[in-house]
Design a protein around this motif. Sequence first.
Motif, mmCIF file in Angstrom:
data_model
loop_
_atom_site.group_PDB
_atom_site.id
_atom_site.type_symbol
_atom_site.label_atom_id
_atom_site.label_comp_id
_atom_site.label_asym_id
_atom_site.label_seq_id
_atom_site.Cartn_x
_atom_site.Cartn_y
_atom_site.Cartn_z
ATOM 1 N N LEU A 299 0.828 -1.209 0.000
ATOM 2 C CA LEU A 299 0.000 0.000 0.000
ATOM 3 C C LEU A 299 0.858 1.252 0.000
ATOM 4 O O LEU A 299 0.500 2.273 -0.619
ATOM 5 C CB LEU A 299 -0.925 0.000 1.221
ATOM 6 C CG LEU A 299 -1.907 -1.171 1.361
ATOM 7 C CD1 LEU A 299 -2.900 -0.885 2.479
ATOM 8 C CD2 LEU A 299 -2.650 -1.430 0.054
ATOM 9 N N ALA A 312 -2.388 -3.576 -3.796
ATOM 10 C CA ALA A 312 -2.376 -2.123 -3.958
ATOM 11 C C ALA A 312 -3.534 -1.653 -4.837
ATOM 12 O O ALA A 312 -4.087 -0.564 -4.643
ATOM 13 C CB ALA A 312 -1.038 -1.681 -4.557
ATOM 14 N N LYS A 317 -4.894 3.604 -0.160
ATOM 15 C CA LYS A 317 -3.642 4.031 0.460
ATOM 16 C C LYS A 317 -3.809 4.150 1.975
ATOM 17 O O LYS A 317 -4.912 4.338 2.483
ATOM 18 C CB LYS A 317 -3.217 5.391 -0.106
ATOM 19 C CG LYS A 317 -2.651 5.341 -1.520
ATOM 20 C CD LYS A 317 -1.199 4.888 -1.485
ATOM 21 C CE LYS A 317 -0.545 5.052 -2.852
ATOM 22 N NZ LYS A 317 0.882 4.644 -2.809
#
Length: 386
Positions: A299, A312, A317
């Motif tokens: 991430l 990801a 995030k």
Amino acid sequence: MKARLLPKTSIIKYTQYKGDVLRLSKFAPYTVEEVAVEINGQKDNVRKITTFRDSKGNITERVFDYPGHPIRNRLYSSEYNDLGIYETVKSTTKQDYELNRSVVKLYKDVVSLPKANRFMFWNHKLTTVDHAAYNLDKDELILTQVKVKNKSNSSQQNHSFVQYPRIRSGKKTPEKLKQLKFTVRGDNSVVESTIEASDKNIIPQNDSYLGYRALTMEDSKIPFVRRYLRERNMADKGVSVDPQFNPRKYTDESFSALFDAEDGSVKFNKDHKILSKGRLANTSRHEVEHSWHYFLQALLNGGGTPWQTEMAQKFDKIKNKRTLKEAKNYDRSINTYVHYYEDAARYRRNYIEIKAREAGAEAQEAYDFEGQSIRRSFTHVPSKFL
């Protein structure tokens, strides 16, 4: 029903055996013997039992071939545990499998393939572990039996612990049967309302691992990892478990387990023997913590390995400042990582190893502490299994 015992195969070396019995065990036997019984004088109704043994005479596999019934294989494994100068426990695990006759030919066709699943046509029905303790000083025998049985058409299992009255000098003592039974859900949690015991004093209190204690060491690898993935909020992160990983491609093959960030999997070295359930809890939790390290790194950097790239893309995030700080520490540690076979001291100072060891030790302490009650109740089950 009339049965006639047909001439049986004397114990012969397996290399001399000409039969075509379908074996499941991955271990080549040393000797083999067969017993055949003819039912009601019908030559096409012959029940055959084939027994395979290792070089010490211990049974490794027994095959029951009855016309009109699925072929049933029972796999055995045995080990000895010394409790003291005068007492030894022999623990034998037996696992039953059934094979539908219609797929025998197909099974024979695919079993030789390098990556074939040896149990692809087999239904696991029952696991039984017998612990026979012999005290030579007192001429005493204690037998404890542990069973795990899958409930029909259900993800639940029935677990039971039974300790039989002692045998002293060839005679059964007046002790009562000691028994504990309970039902376990698919996530290995116990259905509290199903707990039955011969004595209320043997009902474990506050044991969140009770559903794991009747499982064999091998059968508990995946459940342990899945539990810790749930607790680490990693259950939906695509982490898989390989309980029988072949380590040959690695520089050092002595590790017990590892987390492979390439495909997001916890891999247990099939050649490494984990000595206790507590140690297995430690190892499982250790590797799950590594999955968390590599997940946060993914991430942080927006990708990495194929598994990290997938993570990801799937998850947002990092927004939490504290988590972000930890992710940076993990990223730094991973990028400067030193393997133990390169420098053992520097390996132990890797930040992600420090954090994983802490998590593993905490899990083992909890597992061992919560198991004190059942160990007191069934003293002749070697503690490493509980």
